[in-house]
Design a protein around this motif. Structure first.
Motif, PDB file in Angstrom:
ATOM      1  N   LEU A 122       5.478 -19.664   8.894  1.00 36.16           N
ATOM      2  CA  LEU A 122       6.142 -18.696   8.006  1.00 36.16           C
ATOM      3  C   LEU A 122       6.416 -19.287   6.631  1.00 36.16           C
ATOM      4  O   LEU A 122       6.468 -18.585   5.642  1.00 36.16           O
ATOM      5  CB  LEU A 122       7.471 -18.254   8.636  1.00 36.16           C
ATOM      6  CG  LEU A 122       7.370 -17.495   9.947  1.00 36.16           C
ATOM      7  CD1 LEU A 122       8.756 -17.177  10.490  1.00 36.16           C
ATOM      8  CD2 LEU A 122       6.573 -16.209   9.742  1.00 36.16           C
ATOM      9  N   TRP A 123       6.635 -20.601   6.599  1.00 35.88           N
ATOM     10  CA  TRP A 123       7.021 -21.283   5.377  1.00 35.88           C
ATOM     11  C   TRP A 123       5.901 -22.187   4.895  1.00 35.88           C
ATOM     12  O   TRP A 123       5.572 -23.161   5.557  1.00 35.88           O
ATOM     13  CB  TRP A 123       8.244 -22.150   5.648  1.00 35.88           C
ATOM     14  CG  TRP A 123       9.442 -21.730   4.892  1.00 35.88           C
ATOM     15  CD1 TRP A 123       9.707 -22.008   3.584  1.00 35.88           C
ATOM     16  CD2 TRP A 123      10.557 -20.972   5.380  1.00 35.88           C
ATOM     17  NE1 TRP A 123      10.917 -21.465   3.235  1.00 35.88           N
ATOM     18  CE2 TRP A 123      11.455 -20.830   4.306  1.00 35.88           C
ATOM     19  CE3 TRP A 123      10.871 -20.402   6.602  1.00 35.88           C
ATOM     20  CZ2 TRP A 123      12.661 -20.149   4.431  1.00 35.88           C
ATOM     21  CZ3 TRP A 123      12.063 -19.723   6.721  1.00 35.88           C
ATOM     22  CH2 TRP A 123      12.936 -19.599   5.648  1.00 35.88           C
ATOM     23  N   LEU A 142      13.181 -10.650   2.340  1.00 42.79           N
ATOM     24  CA  LEU A 142      12.884 -11.995   1.855  1.00 42.79           C
ATOM     25  C   LEU A 142      13.859 -12.311   0.732  1.00 42.79           C
ATOM     26  O   LEU A 142      14.160 -11.459  -0.094  1.00 42.79           O
ATOM     27  CB  LEU A 142      11.446 -12.052   1.337  1.00 42.79           C
ATOM     28  CG  LEU A 142      10.384 -11.693   2.381  1.00 42.79           C
ATOM     29  CD1 LEU A 142       9.014 -11.519   1.735  1.00 42.79           C
ATOM     30  CD2 LEU A 142      10.318 -12.760   3.460  1.00 42.79           C
ATOM     31  N   TYR A 143      14.371 -13.514   0.740  1.00 45.71           N
ATOM     32  CA  TYR A 143      15.321 -13.934  -0.287  1.00 45.71           C
ATOM     33  C   TYR A 143      15.178 -15.432  -0.476  1.00 45.71           C
ATOM     34  O   TYR A 143      14.438 -16.072   0.274  1.00 45.71           O
ATOM     35  CB  TYR A 143      16.741 -13.516   0.105  1.00 45.71           C
ATOM     36  CG  TYR A 143      17.245 -14.097   1.395  1.00 45.71           C
ATOM     37  CD1 TYR A 143      16.830 -13.579   2.624  1.00 45.71           C
ATOM     38  CD2 TYR A 143      18.129 -15.163   1.390  1.00 45.71           C
ATOM     39  CE1 TYR A 143      17.298 -14.118   3.812  1.00 45.71           C
ATOM     40  CE2 TYR A 143      18.603 -15.709   2.579  1.00 45.71           C
ATOM     41  CZ  TYR A 143      18.180 -15.186   3.784  1.00 45.71           C
ATOM     42  OH  TYR A 143      18.639 -15.734   4.960  1.00 45.71           O
ATOM     43  N   SER A 181      23.375 -20.913   6.631  1.00 46.60           N
ATOM     44  CA  SER A 181      22.287 -19.971   6.394  1.00 46.60           C
ATOM     45  C   SER A 181      21.197 -20.088   7.443  1.00 46.60           C
ATOM     46  O   SER A 181      20.174 -19.460   7.342  1.00 46.60           O
ATOM     47  CB  SER A 181      21.657 -20.219   5.035  1.00 46.60           C
ATOM     48  OG  SER A 181      20.795 -21.335   5.110  1.00 46.60           O
ATOM     49  N   GLY A 191       8.746 -18.327  14.823  1.00 41.69           N
ATOM     50  CA  GLY A 191       7.586 -17.936  14.031  1.00 41.69           C
ATOM     51  C   GLY A 191       6.481 -17.355  14.898  1.00 41.69           C
ATOM     52  O   GLY A 191       5.461 -16.941  14.399  1.00 41.69           O
ATOM     53  N   LEU A 239      14.589 -18.922  13.588  1.00 41.22           N
ATOM     54  CA  LEU A 239      13.435 -18.068  13.503  1.00 41.22           C
ATOM     55  C   LEU A 239      12.390 -18.505  14.496  1.00 41.22           C
ATOM     56  O   LEU A 239      12.052 -19.675  14.565  1.00 41.22           O
ATOM     57  CB  LEU A 239      12.833 -18.186  12.112  1.00 41.22           C
ATOM     58  CG  LEU A 239      13.245 -17.131  11.102  1.00 41.22           C
ATOM     59  CD1 LEU A 239      12.654 -17.496   9.770  1.00 41.22           C
ATOM     60  CD2 LEU A 239      12.805 -15.758  11.529  1.00 41.22           C
ATOM     61  N   LYS A 275      19.980 -25.195   6.499  1.00 44.52           N
ATOM     62  CA  LYS A 275      21.162 -25.161   5.655  1.00 44.52           C
ATOM     63  C   LYS A 275      22.383 -24.712   6.414  1.00 44.52           C
ATOM     64  O   LYS A 275      22.328 -23.756   7.151  1.00 44.52           O
ATOM     65  CB  LYS A 275      20.924 -24.198   4.495  1.00 44.52           C
ATOM     66  CG  LYS A 275      19.925 -24.741   3.564  1.00 44.52           C
ATOM     67  CD  LYS A 275      19.723 -23.771   2.449  1.00 44.52           C
ATOM     68  CE  LYS A 275      18.649 -24.261   1.529  1.00 44.52           C
ATOM     69  NZ  LYS A 275      17.549 -24.908   2.205  1.00 44.52           N
ATOM     70  N   ILE A 323      14.204 -15.601   5.435  1.00 43.63           N
ATOM     71  CA  ILE A 323      13.428 -14.470   5.953  1.00 43.63           C
ATOM     72  C   ILE A 323      14.266 -13.779   7.020  1.00 43.63           C
ATOM     73  O   ILE A 323      14.829 -14.450   7.884  1.00 43.63           O
ATOM     74  CB  ILE A 323      12.129 -14.940   6.652  1.00 43.63           C
ATOM     75  CG1 ILE A 323      11.254 -15.777   5.715  1.00 43.63           C
ATOM     76  CG2 ILE A 323      11.355 -13.751   7.201  1.00 43.63           C
ATOM     77  CD1 ILE A 323      10.067 -16.417   6.422  1.00 43.63           C
ATOM     78  N   GLN A 367       7.008 -17.072   3.101  1.00 41.30           N
ATOM     79  CA  GLN A 367       7.744 -17.766   2.044  1.00 41.30           C
ATOM     80  C   GLN A 367       6.853 -18.845   1.468  1.00 41.30           C
ATOM     81  O   GLN A 367       6.188 -19.573   2.209  1.00 41.30           O
ATOM     82  CB  GLN A 367       9.002 -18.427   2.623  1.00 41.30           C
ATOM     83  CG  GLN A 367      10.155 -17.496   2.871  1.00 41.30           C
ATOM     84  CD  GLN A 367      10.949 -17.189   1.605  1.00 41.30           C
ATOM     85  OE1 GLN A 367      10.662 -17.701   0.530  1.00 41.30           O
ATOM     86  NE2 GLN A 367      11.953 -16.342   1.745  1.00 41.30           N
ATOM     87  N   VAL A 401      18.859 -19.435  10.000  1.00 40.51           N
ATOM     88  CA  VAL A 401      18.414 -18.334  10.827  1.00 40.51           C
ATOM     89  C   VAL A 401      17.442 -18.933  11.818  1.00 40.51           C
ATOM     90  O   VAL A 401      16.442 -19.519  11.428  1.00 40.51           O
ATOM     91  CB  VAL A 401      17.678 -17.278   9.976  1.00 40.51           C
ATOM     92  CG1 VAL A 401      17.359 -16.067  10.826  1.00 40.51           C
ATOM     93  CG2 VAL A 401      18.518 -16.884   8.779  1.00 40.51           C
ATOM     94  N   GLN A 424       3.904  -9.209  10.937  1.00 39.39           N
ATOM     95  CA  GLN A 424       5.057  -9.211  11.836  1.00 39.39           C
ATOM     96  C   GLN A 424       5.216  -7.853  12.507  1.00 39.39           C
ATOM     97  O   GLN A 424       6.096  -7.676  13.359  1.00 39.39           O
ATOM     98  CB  GLN A 424       6.349  -9.539  11.064  1.00 39.39           C
ATOM     99  CG  GLN A 424       6.387 -10.934  10.471  1.00 39.39           C
ATOM    100  CD  GLN A 424       6.628 -11.996  11.529  1.00 39.39           C
ATOM    101  OE1 GLN A 424       7.180 -11.727  12.580  1.00 39.39           O
ATOM    102  NE2 GLN A 424       6.195 -13.216  11.258  1.00 39.39           N
TER     103      GLN A 424
END
Ligand code: SF4
Ligand code: SF4
Lengths: 97, 385
Positions: free
Chosen positions: B17-18, A33-34, B6, B12, B10, B3, A38, B67, B8, A27
């Protein structure tokens, strides 16, 4: 006013242990990260969070960044204090007792 | 899964990313809302081996994945789980274990900690022992609560995932209290989505609007009371919304799931869409599967959209919703997700809601996720879709 500013300067911040902070080459940025999330950080945010080690005071962080970006000390200081508030509100960092 | 609270957005930049690895479809539980394919049975021997999974991990990082979810079935049934976690950790992933908790002993927790596991998501269905055990078809409640405490004792960040349906939605307060007692960091009330096993059992599982509103109020009050101590998500069922979910942030945008046999999918439900091919990592490189495979390209971007999505001003927001739901309910995966009030098929959603709560309707026993039911169900199409 000066008292408040001094207190803000003495505050210490640490990363919320729920988050993992690191450099991510793919990136070209620092990331947080959690669980299931991200956050890609811009350069300033990355530099500030890197300094949230639980030991350094906010004033110390300002000083370190002023040395890195000489020229406009006032703006750097304002930027750091504002960012710390935002990051704390987002739950990324915590103020140490 | 997007969610509430939550999300975000994103970009990519074309990277997966996931990465989600469904290590196995085997599972000791029998949840009647299980998101595994209805015809999962018999796939056990076809699972990727340790070396193959490690290959996926390596290639995933090369593509920019950050992730990583280990899921299933029950991933703890793989005795190479610790080895795979260690490899993932070494490669630089943030590693999430998604588990029912069955089989998560102290010894395994210690080994997973040592391997570098970052986070554990544990599922819990209710605050009531009898109800939980009945719903999952095994004596699981006491074990799950014990495991939850152990996870915290080992210092893992923990997501408690509560799939929400008619049978447990009135227990939000009790579940909150239990989560508080355990010291959960993230509590996720996820109204189940109606695919696969949940679709078979839809009439029995769907909560009423009144139930959902009460649950939301309880969650809101808890958020205010608990503040920073616990993050609470409440995923609203799309059947009760006017707009669909921004499913997976778009097809082939940031999510890549690998099935037990190595098939690459844009999401865990994608194989419900018949007519699409899902080549395996055994035949193709991950880079090809992600970048080139016709299946991943099929619904990327918005070229594929039919009306009303095609000319809709909100298409950047929700990407037209879920392809699987469009397929399951309208027969064409390119259609607007019928959860959207603008869809010409939206009546299918309202009718399903009405049917599930019709006074005097015939009540059917829940079809549990078992090998026998899997074989029986894969012979017949669900009749009420
Ligand atoms: S939903 Fe239940 S049955 Fe399905 S994999 Fe998860 S724990 Fe097993
Ligand atoms: S018509 Fe399509 S793009 Fe518009 S809101 Fe509905 S699902 Fe989204």
């Amino acid at each position: 006013m000066d008292d408040i500013a001094a207190a803000a300067g003495r505050a210490r911040y640490a990363l919320n242990p729920m988050y993992l902070f690191r450099w991510e080459a793919t990136q070209d940025a620092h990331v947080l990260l959690y669980p299931e999330g991200i956050v890609k950080l811009n350069r300033t945010a990355g530099e500030i969070i890197e300094l949230c080690d639980g030991c350094r005071t906010a004033a110390g962080m300002v000083e370190a960044l002023q040395q890195r970006y000489p020229g406009d000390d006032g703006r750097v200081a304002e930027g750091v204090y504002k960012s710390l508030e935002v990051f704390r509100a987002k739950g990324w960092i915590r103020r140490q007792a | 899964m997007p969610k509430d609270g939550s999300v975000v957005r994103l970009d990519g930049e074309g990277k997966p990313l996931w990465l989600v690895l469904e290590l196995t479809y085997r599972c000791p539980l029998k949840c009647p809302w299980c998101s595994n394919p209805v015809d999962y049975a018999g796939d056990g021997r076809n699972e990727l081996d340790t070396a193959e999974w490690k290959g996926v991990l390596r290639e995933g990082r090369e593509l920019g994945a950050l992730q990583l979810g280990f899921t299933g079935g029950e991933p703890l049934l793989r005795d190479d789980l610790e080895e795979l976690v260690a490899e993932a950790h070494r490669l630089g992933y943030y590693t999430n274990l998604i588990t029912s908790g069955i089989g998560l002993t102290e010894a395994r927790l210690a080994a997973l900690k040592a391997a570098g596991l970052n986070q554990i998501q544990l599922s819990l269905q209710s605050s009531n022992r009898t109800l939980t055990d009945t719903l999952v078809g095994a004596r699981a409640f006491d074990l799950k609560v014990k495991v939850a405490h152990l996870i915290k004792a080992f210092g893992f960040p923990m997501v408690l995932n509560v799939p929400v349906f008619r049978q447990n939605i009135d227990q939000v307060n009790e579940i909150l209290a239990l989560a508080e007692d355990i010291g959960v960091d993230y509590l996720e009330f996820a109204n189940i989505q109606y695919y696969n096993w949940a679709l078979i059992n839809r009439d029995e599982l769907m909560p009423t609007r009144t139930q959902i509103e009460a649950a939301e109020l309880a969650v809101q009050a808890a958020r205010e009371r608990l503040g920073e101590r616990m993050t609470i998500y409440f995923v609203i069922p799309d059947y009760y919304e006017e707009r669909p979910k921004a499913c997976m942030n778009g097809w082939g945008a940031i999510h890549l799931t690998i099935a037990p046999d190595g098939a690459a999918m844009p999401c865990q439900e994608a194989r419900t869409i018949t007519g699409l091919e899902f080549p395996s990592v055994r035949e193709k490189s991950l880079a090809w599967l992600w970048n080139e495979s016709p299946t991943f390209r099929k619904f990327r971007g918005d070229e594929w959209m039919n009306e009303p999505c095609r000319s809709c001003s909100e298409k950047e927001e929700d990407f037209g919703g879920c392809r699987c739901q469009a397929f399951l309910l309208t027969g064409d995966a390119g259609n607007t997700d019928p959860a959207c009030a603008r869809s010409p098929h939206h009546h299918l959603i309202s009718e399903a809601v009405a049917r599930a709560h019709e006074p005097g309707r015939t009540i059917h026993p829940l079809v549990m996720r078992t090998d026998a039911n899997s074989r029986a169900q894969s012979q017949v199409e669900p009749d009420h879709v």
